[in-house]
Design an enzyme around this catalytic site. Structure first.
Site, PDB file in Angstrom:
ATOM      1  N   ASP A  54      -0.801   6.545   6.301  1.00 57.08           N
ATOM      2  CA  ASP A  54       0.356   5.698   6.481  1.00 57.08           C
ATOM      3  C   ASP A  54      -0.134   4.452   7.223  1.00 57.08           C
ATOM      4  O   ASP A  54      -0.806   4.582   8.255  1.00 57.08           O
ATOM      5  CB  ASP A  54       1.416   6.443   7.297  1.00 57.08           C
ATOM      6  CG  ASP A  54       2.700   5.647   7.385  1.00 57.08           C
ATOM      7  OD1 ASP A  54       2.627   4.403   7.334  1.00 57.08           O
ATOM      8  OD2 ASP A  54       3.770   6.260   7.490  1.00 57.08           O
TER       9      ASP A  54
ATOM     10  N   CYS B 266       6.369  -9.233  -3.001  1.00 57.81           N
ATOM     11  CA  CYS B 266       6.821  -9.753  -4.284  1.00 57.81           C
ATOM     12  C   CYS B 266       8.339  -9.749  -4.305  1.00 57.81           C
ATOM     13  O   CYS B 266       8.956  -9.435  -5.313  1.00 57.81           O
ATOM     14  CB  CYS B 266       6.241  -8.956  -5.441  1.00 57.81           C
ATOM     15  SG  CYS B 266       6.564  -7.207  -5.323  1.00 57.81           S
TER      16      CYS B 266
ATOM     17  N   ASP C 198      -4.182   3.102   1.255  1.00 58.24           N
ATOM     18  CA  ASP C 198      -2.882   3.166   0.605  1.00 58.24           C
ATOM     19  C   ASP C 198      -2.203   4.468   0.983  1.00 58.24           C
ATOM     20  O   ASP C 198      -2.852   5.506   1.113  1.00 58.24           O
ATOM     21  CB  ASP C 198      -3.008   3.056  -0.915  1.00 58.24           C
ATOM     22  CG  ASP C 198      -1.710   2.566  -1.532  1.00 58.24           C
ATOM     23  OD1 ASP C 198      -1.563   1.360  -1.715  1.00 58.24           O
ATOM     24  OD2 ASP C 198      -0.826   3.410  -1.782  1.00 58.24           O
TER      25      ASP C 198
ATOM     26  N   PRO D  88      -2.918  -1.208  -6.682  1.00 59.77           N
ATOM     27  CA  PRO D  88      -4.018  -0.643  -7.473  1.00 59.77           C
ATOM     28  C   PRO D  88      -5.324  -1.424  -7.378  1.00 59.77           C
ATOM     29  O   PRO D  88      -6.192  -1.203  -8.203  1.00 59.77           O
ATOM     30  CB  PRO D  88      -3.465  -0.709  -8.881  1.00 59.77           C
ATOM     31  CG  PRO D  88      -2.620  -1.941  -8.871  1.00 59.77           C
ATOM     32  CD  PRO D  88      -2.064  -2.080  -7.486  1.00 59.77           C
TER      33      PRO D  88
END
Lengths: 661, 186
Positions: free
Chosen positions: A426, A501, A399, A378
């Site tokens: 993509d 992450c 994105d 975001p």
């Protein structure tokens, strides 16, 4: 509750005899916000710092994860003294010492935390003294502290302040001694537990079959005790093991107990046990149960950190600078929602996890560069990059998820980013669009999220091995695409940063190792202030040694989200395969020239028909002879030499890779 | 060409709107000396973008381009031009008319309400009715923009509860209607 609160205030005055404490509470129109539960911080990220004198409280935490309980755990671990088990052999030597150091550090940090807690209590007490003496102004938290104490002491308010103080002191010492006793008892129990524990592994009721599922202790405390017991056996396996039990039995029991206690899928838990050996897995899982401290990033396009901190403190928030970053603030508590202050809406800051600052710090974009971010929504990192570039150059953000573009575009505008283009592709199709035209590329790849289980506990039960493997495939493709978009010839850049992450090796080191094989890149030092080095070996995989330059961030070590950052420098726009093909072609051409030269010179059987190829000495001789013979141009021989050398280096490189494969 | 310069009518609509806020400063916006900036139309949205960024955006297919530079506003179906809150960055530095709100009136404005006389702390002199104004906090933080509801001369006479600035857009819109924000063309 409505109204001015005067009536309620009067009521409180009648009840408690003092109008001081409830005033703020009533003026606020309701009970004050409960103090936030703070994560017991551990490790070097600096997020552990708590502002003193603002009376942050940690006292009311559940028994499972009080710092004291954790301290006991860690002390237990420390008692094991890092006993060398067989599985330790999986670790590199430096890695081993590193981990040991971590283990050794852990208890000290925890106890430090304990004393810190006492300090904060002390300081809050100190604050209360002038307040109860009738000092009018006090911060919200102070009032709250005194509020609780008031409710305790309100029965006899004719006491002198000094008497009250003495009583409180006595109560505290009593509590401390009780705590100490409890801790001692705990430790003693731990000591005793080792012997009975062996029995429990044999199965509480039944035998080997009883170990799984049904044989597990029912309460969380008992489960944790069992985990600690198993860990203590594994710490000194040969001495403490039960006769006839193998290490794998203990490992299986540990995995099952961990799954039962924390609710992980067995496959995921097994992977985590590989990554975090022994005691570490327990601290990891415990750390994932608690939230990380809330952090925000100052938008340096609009405001300075000091100004922002002042503005937020004026709104009653308790914030502090994060020492290792110039733009981050950690929020201890805030009476207002920080996602809706005028400052937030005006784009002065972005709420984002401290770990997500790392990729941008590693990327270190320069002004006037062309930067690509492949998976941008975001927009936390995007806006950070733009702020570092001071809105110069071009920032292409992309994105693949259409529904996430809205928030990305909104954040870009809110934070005043003017140099960005937002596209919806993509990520794998980007090289066809741009070619190698960017100075820097940031890929924060979509991942399984095993580092942010505290944000999304569903990860524990939803990520199967197949999911992780599928993620890894996508990540490899995206990383190759990101590398292909980066220009190796860039004067200032040629840098790719890959981050996830996740803590999984499959999604991190393995992906980077794959890129090392497929593209002409090398892993360089990320230039981050701290972090654990990436793995160079994990179970059966062996990675390139340079992967130690990557950095891992761990919840139980740094009090950050689990995060991985790798900084790559692109060496050439050709792939290693292309480089090798070119070298082969050059070698062939050289061969031909050599043959021709031989024919012409028609002499010297020095290297006759037997020259193999690619020996530098040979080449030199050959060049000399050809020069002598017919004066073949210098450039040609020079060129072939150079190519031979690149070939050699390429081979070296690929050798290294194959080793790693 | 995924992005075209706007047609004459469209250009006039956009410039009329901008001129309400910027007045003579409109010229500064389009003749910047540092990096040349242009206005570009993309999917009914108007973007204010530097030529450098525009060049990079020309690689992207029209149906794949969500945003570039700063979104100024959007053409409605009736071909009227509406400024969006994202234009605040374009307007605030050059605006002629300004209003500074008292701290007590900030939150009300951020919830989309008009500005009442009681909430005004400071105001630019000599505005006519219907002029564009950028609304700031007393600290100089731009919060949004709107139109004056009455000429500046009459503000003194107005009652404290009278509306003096009509809210056209405020930064609270980033939270309130992120989903319907025109800034993203997709």
């Amino acid at each position: 509750m409505g109204g001015t609160g005067r009536a309620r205030r009067k009521q409180r005055v009648k009840e408690h005899g003092t109008g001081l404490e409830p005033v703020a509470q009533l003026q606020a129109g309701g009970p004050p916000p409960k103090p936030k539960r703070f994560v017991p911080p551990q490790g070097a990220s600096g997020l552990k710092r708590r502002r003193r004198g603002r009376g942050a409280k940690v006292r009311d935490e559940g028994p499972a994860d009080t710092p004291a309980g954790r301290g006991a755990t860690a002390g237990d671990d420390g008692g094991d003294g890092g006993g060398g088990g067989g599985s330790e052999g999986e670790w590199g030597e430096d890695m081993k010492t590193k981990r040991k150091k971590l283990m050794a550090v852990q208890p000290r940090i925890d106890f430090g935390e304990d004393s810190g807690e006492d300090d904060s209590n002390d300081s809050s007490d100190d604050d209360e003294v002038p307040f109860e003496g009738g000092g009018g102004e006090a911060s919200a938290s102070d009032e709250e502290d005194s509020g609780e104490d008031d409710s305790n002491v309100s029965s006899d308010d004719d006491e002198l302040p000094i008497e009250r103080e003495a009583r409180r002191l006595a109560a505290r010492t009593a509590k401390e001694s009780a705590d100490a006793d409890a801790e001692l008892a705990d430790a003693a129990q731990d000591g005793e537990e080792e012997a009975p524990f062996r029995l429990s592994l044999r199965g509480t009721g039944g035998d080997a079959d009883g170990e799984l599922g049904g044989g597990l202790p029912p309460t969380r405390e008992a489960q944790l005790a069992r985990i600690r017991g198993i860990l203590s056996v594994l710490g000194d396996f040969s001495a403490r093991r039960e006769a006839g039990k193998r290490r794998s039995d203990y490992m299986d029991a540990l995995r099952d107990t961990l799954c039962a206690t924390f609710g992980y899928l067995p496959s995921l838990a097994a992977k985590l046990m590989d990554i975090f050996p022994k005691e570490e897995v327990l601290s990891f899982m415990e750390a994932q149960e608690a939230p990380r401290p809330m952090t925000l990033r100052t938008n340096s396009l609009r405001v300075r950190r000091r100004e922002l901190a002042a503005a937020l403190i004026a709104r009653g928030a308790n914030v502090d600078a994060v020492p290792w970053s110039k733009v981050a603030l950690v929020v201890y508590e805030s009476p207002v929602p920080l996602g809706a202050t005028p400052e937030y809406l005006a784009g002065h800051y972005m709420l984002q996890a401290a770990s997500s600052l790392m990729p941008v710090m590693a990327l270190a974009p320069q002004e006037k560069e062309h930067v690509l971010e492949v998976a941008a929504a975001p927009g936390g990192k995007t806006t950070h990059v733009a702020a570092v570039m001071r809105n110069t150059g071009v920032l292409v953000t992309n994105d693949a998820k259409r529904e996430r573009l809205k928030s990305l575009v909104a954040n870009i505008h809110r934070l005043g980013v003017k140099n960005s283009v937002v596209s919806h592709y993509d990520g794998r199709s980007l090289p066809a669009l741009y070619g190698p035209s960017f100075d820097r590329v940031l890929l924060d790849a979509p991942c399984s999220g095993t580092g942010i289980i505290c944000h999304d506990p569903s990860v524990k039960t939803s990520r199967t091995d197949a999911d992780i493997a599928a993620n890894a495939v996508l990540q490899k493709e995206l990383l190759l695409a990101a590398i292909d978009c980066c220009n190796a010839g860039s004067r200032s850049g040629g840098v790719i940063v890959y981050s996830t992450c996740s803590v999984m090796v499959e999604e991190n080191e393995a992906v980077v190792a794959y890129a090392l094989r497929k593209r002409a890149v090398k892993v360089v030092d990320a230039g981050l202030p701290f972090g654990v080095p990436g793995f160079t070996r994990m179970r059966e995989s062996r990675f390139h040694p340079s992967l130690a330059n990557t950095r891992r961030f761990l919840p139980h070590v740094h009090n950050l989200d689990g995060f991985f950052v790798a900084k790559l420098r692109k060496v050439s726009n050709d792939t290693p395969a292309e480089v090798a093909a070119k070298a082969r072609k050059a070698a062939k051409a050289k061969e031909r020239r050599r043959a021709v030269a031989d024919e012409i010179s028609d002499a010297s059987t020095e290297d006759g028909g037997s020259h193999d190829d690619d020996d530098d000495d040979d080449d030199d001789d050959d060049a000399d002879s050809s020069e002598a013979a017919e004066g073949v141009t210098d450039e040609e021989s020079g060129g072939s030499d150079a190519e031979a050398s690149t070939d050699a280096s390429g081979e070296d490189g690929s050798d290294g890779m194959e080793e790693s494969a | 060409m995924s992005l075209r310069p706007s047609s004459e009518d469209e250009t006039r609509a956009v410039f009329d709107k901008l001129a309400k806020f910027l007045g003579v400063h409109l010229k500064l916006l389009l003749s910047r000396t540092d990096i040349p900036h242009v206005l570009r139309l993309h999917r009914e949205r108007v973007y204010y973008v530097s030529e450098l960024v525009l060049r990079k955006a020309s690689n992207i297919a029209r149906e794949r381009l969500a945003s570039l530079g700063t979104c100024v506003g959007k053409f409605t179906h009736a071909r009227k031009f509406h400024l969006a809150i994202t234009a605040l960055d374009v307007l605030a530095p050059y605006a002629v008319g300004k209003v500074w709100l008292k701290p007590s009136a900030e939150m009300s404005f951020l919830y989309g309400n008009h500005v009442l006389k009681a909430g005004v702390g400071k105001v630019t002199e000599g505005m006519a009715g219907g002029d564009g104004v950028v609304v700031h906090t007393m600290g100089g933080l731009p919060l949004g923009f709107g139109l004056t509801a009455r000429p500046g001369a009459e503000w003194r006479k107005a009652a404290p509860t009278d509306i003096v600035v009509l809210n056209q857009a405020d930064v609270g819109g980033y939270l309130r209607d992120e989903a319907s924000s025109p800034a993203s063309a997709l």
